[in-house]
Design a protein around this motif. Structure first.
Motif, PDB file in Angstrom:
ATOM      1  N   GLY A 146     -11.334   5.239   3.053  1.00  0.00           N
ATOM      2  CA  GLY A 146     -10.919   5.628   4.404  1.00  0.00           C
ATOM      3  C   GLY A 146     -11.077   4.523   5.431  1.00  0.00           C
ATOM      4  N   VAL A 147     -11.673   3.394   5.047  1.00  0.00           N
ATOM      5  CA  VAL A 147     -11.935   2.296   5.979  1.00  0.00           C
ATOM      6  C   VAL A 147     -11.032   1.114   5.615  1.00  0.00           C
ATOM      7  CG1 VAL A 147     -13.698   0.692   6.845  1.00  0.00           C
ATOM      8  CG2 VAL A 147     -14.302   3.074   6.350  1.00  0.00           C
ATOM      9  N   PHE A 148      -9.950   0.962   6.352  1.00  0.00           N
ATOM     10  CA  PHE A 148      -8.997  -0.136   6.136  1.00  0.00           C
ATOM     11  C   PHE A 148      -8.606  -0.247   4.666  1.00  0.00           C
ATOM     12  CE2 PHE A 148     -11.871  -1.473   9.691  1.00  0.00           C
ATOM     13  CZ  PHE A 148     -11.003  -1.091  10.699  1.00  0.00           C
ATOM     14  N   GLU A 188       0.811  -1.215   0.000  1.00  0.00           N
ATOM     15  CA  GLU A 188       0.000   0.000   0.000  1.00  0.00           C
ATOM     16  C   GLU A 188       0.850   1.274   0.000  1.00  0.00           C
ATOM     17  OE1 GLU A 188      -0.584  -2.604   1.989  1.00  0.00           O
ATOM     18  OE2 GLU A 188      -2.622  -3.245   1.522  1.00  0.00           O
ATOM     19  N   ALA A 231      -6.618   5.271   1.741  1.00  0.00           N
ATOM     20  CA  ALA A 231      -6.487   6.681   2.120  1.00  0.00           C
ATOM     21  C   ALA A 231      -5.434   6.867   3.221  1.00  0.00           C
ATOM     22  CB  ALA A 231      -7.836   7.266   2.534  1.00  0.00           C
ATOM     23  N   ALA A 232      -5.494   6.051   4.279  1.00  0.00           N
ATOM     24  CA  ALA A 232      -4.513   6.216   5.359  1.00  0.00           C
ATOM     25  C   ALA A 232      -3.094   5.956   4.843  1.00  0.00           C
ATOM     26  CB  ALA A 232      -4.843   5.287   6.526  1.00  0.00           C
ATOM     27  N   ALA A 233      -2.937   4.968   3.959  1.00  0.00           N
ATOM     28  CA  ALA A 233      -1.611   4.688   3.386  1.00  0.00           C
ATOM     29  C   ALA A 233      -1.096   5.895   2.610  1.00  0.00           C
ATOM     30  CB  ALA A 233      -1.678   3.449   2.483  1.00  0.00           C
ATOM     31  N   PHE A 256      -1.771   9.067   3.159  1.00  0.00           N
ATOM     32  CA  PHE A 256      -1.340  10.141   4.064  1.00  0.00           C
ATOM     33  C   PHE A 256      -0.074   9.744   4.819  1.00  0.00           C
ATOM     34  CE2 PHE A 256      -5.758  11.284   3.161  1.00  0.00           C
ATOM     35  CZ  PHE A 256      -5.524  12.560   2.675  1.00  0.00           C
ATOM     36  N   GLU A 257       0.114   8.453   5.081  1.00  0.00           N
ATOM     37  CA  GLU A 257       1.393   7.998   5.656  1.00  0.00           C
ATOM     38  C   GLU A 257       2.548   8.326   4.698  1.00  0.00           C
ATOM     39  OE1 GLU A 257      -0.793   4.182   7.727  1.00  0.00           O
ATOM     40  OE2 GLU A 257       1.163   3.801   6.813  1.00  0.00           O
ATOM     41  N   ASP A 292     -15.002   1.905   0.855  1.00  0.00           N
ATOM     42  CA  ASP A 292     -14.642   3.289   1.145  1.00  0.00           C
ATOM     43  C   ASP A 292     -13.125   3.346   1.354  1.00  0.00           C
ATOM     44  OD1 ASP A 292     -15.721   6.107   2.282  1.00  0.00           O
ATOM     45  OD2 ASP A 292     -14.009   5.429   3.453  1.00  0.00           O
ATOM     46  N   VAL A 327     -10.278  12.915  -1.366  1.00  0.00           N
ATOM     47  CA  VAL A 327     -10.765  11.555  -1.111  1.00  0.00           C
ATOM     48  C   VAL A 327     -12.235  11.513  -1.498  1.00  0.00           C
ATOM     49  CG1 VAL A 327     -11.118   9.772   0.653  1.00  0.00           C
ATOM     50  CG2 VAL A 327      -9.121  11.296   0.820  1.00  0.00           C
ATOM     51  N   GLU A 328     -12.619  10.525  -2.300  1.00  0.00           N
ATOM     52  CA  GLU A 328     -14.022  10.345  -2.682  1.00  0.00           C
ATOM     53  C   GLU A 328     -14.573   9.142  -1.928  1.00  0.00           C
ATOM     54  OE1 GLU A 328     -16.016  12.165  -4.121  1.00  0.00           O
ATOM     55  OE2 GLU A 328     -14.756  13.573  -5.198  1.00  0.00           O
TER      56      GLU A 328
END
Lengths: 251, 251
Positions: free
Chosen positions: A84-86, A58, A89-91, A93-94, A82, A110-111
């Protein structure tokens, strides 16, 4: 830099669950990045360069997206459900935080998409009708002790529990352990939903009692929902029951 | 009986977040039932009978939908966001279970939508990147002691917490109490997101430190997200920071 990154939720799979905003973002993209089954969901067209990659890379994928955007490309990063759910998106921003400081001035959006627990819940009734949580059962990114402590807390607090990433070839026993923990807090008749491939042609949804679910088969594409103490079935003649969690908690 | 009920999630408000499946279900409806601001979002057309009602009459509304369907009408019940998340779907199944047994043979479907926490998360980054929960702060339907016990459990377990129904004219102090509880478990700098009217023209999103959020104004249309201990900001020049929760928990 005129490039951009949009992280897009494709929803559960059926294009009827893809939002118009996500569709428009896909149409505007020059580069498409993601885990290969998600990239495969987006139709090919001239002018769209596809970069499909394997699972579990990721952050590499996120860096690639940011590099392409920094070079002026309009990049779409796709996730199922989505983002943002697992998901990606988090990857992203990391990678943004750890990477070239210039990336922080890129337009990044983010959509949102219909995440698996919402799609699965809709198929069976309203199991998320009360308070609920979403927990990833994968111990690739966090210690198993943290997962069990979180599960114990939310089971004791009587939340409905949606388990993402319940099982994989490398993690064969974790779902059984989580359901055994659930059995310490909930009765054997508690409804458990095993929702596989919701919104795709091979969709298969099972509504089982907790005692049965503990010995049932599941795979990577399955979302597991464990009912709260009040979660109940409405039997129907000749059809699967509805499952719902009442909104009220008795005083 | 040839009637039916579809419980439809309208998403956060912007039609670009309404799924094609939800649009198609709205187009097929003969009767439209819901809380008046949600009914108002659906364009008028010949052949569509509108039944807008006030807040807090969810089960009456659900019974009305089932009665109309039993009389042969194609009924759409609309909710903002996702109908399965603190919205009309659970109320419909409550009414179904308690009502005329013949209603159980009606075709009843649920069309999922983008719920507020997903829309709000997408606007600010990826605050739901780790394990998270959704809790309704309304003590109309459950005792306040249950709410605080659940909040204490999920805060101690270090989940991100999305608070629905945080405040209303009749419940002015509950959000402050919930944030005070959060301050017993999280540092004063923990990011808190107050997302008002996401996806609507009057959208207003604030990213505050927990200590600031405790004295900030909020209203019924606000979704509140309290970060986990690892939730962090990525500052940007001349723009709001991104907020995200890393996927990993350190070993």
């Amino acid at each position: 830099m005129s490039g951009s990154v949009t992280v897009i939720g494709l929803g559960p799979g059926d294009p009827r669950y893809l939002t118009p905003a996500a569709s428009a973002a896909l149409d505007a993209a020059q580069d498409l990045i993601g885990y290969f089954p998600y990239v495969a969901r987006v139709p090919e067209r001239p002018g769209l360069v596809r970069h499909a990659s394997d699972n579990r890379v990721e952050v590499d994928r996120a860096r690639h997206a940011l590099e392409l955007a920094a070079a002026g490309r309009r990049v779409a990063v796709v996730s199922g459900g989505d983002p943002g759910v697992f998901a990606m998106a988090a990857a992203l921003f990391e990678a943004l935080e750890a990477g070239d400081p210039a990336w922080k001035s890129l337009p990044i959006t983010v959509e949102p998409g219909i995440t698996a627990m919402l799609a699965a819940a809709a198929r069976v009734g309203a199991p998320l009708g009360g308070d609920f949580c979403a927990i990833s059962l994968s111990d690739n990114l966090k210690p198993w002790e943290v997962i069990t402590a979180r599960l114990s807390a939310v089971l004791a607090a009587d939340l409905v529990v949606a388990l993402y990433n319940p099982i994989s070839r490398a993690r064969p026993w974790q779902l059984g352990a989580a359901l055994a923990l659930a059995a310490e807090h909930r009765g054997p008749e508690t409804p458990v939903i095993l929702a596989r491939a919701v919104g795709r042609p091979d969709e298969a949804i099972r509504i089982l009692a907790l005692a049965e679910a503990r010995v049932a088969e599941a795979d990577m594409a399955t979302l597991v929902m464990i009912g709260a103490s009040a979660t109940r079935l409405i039997p129907r003649e000749g059809q699967a029951p509805f499952v719902y969690t009442p909104r009220s908690v008795a005083r």
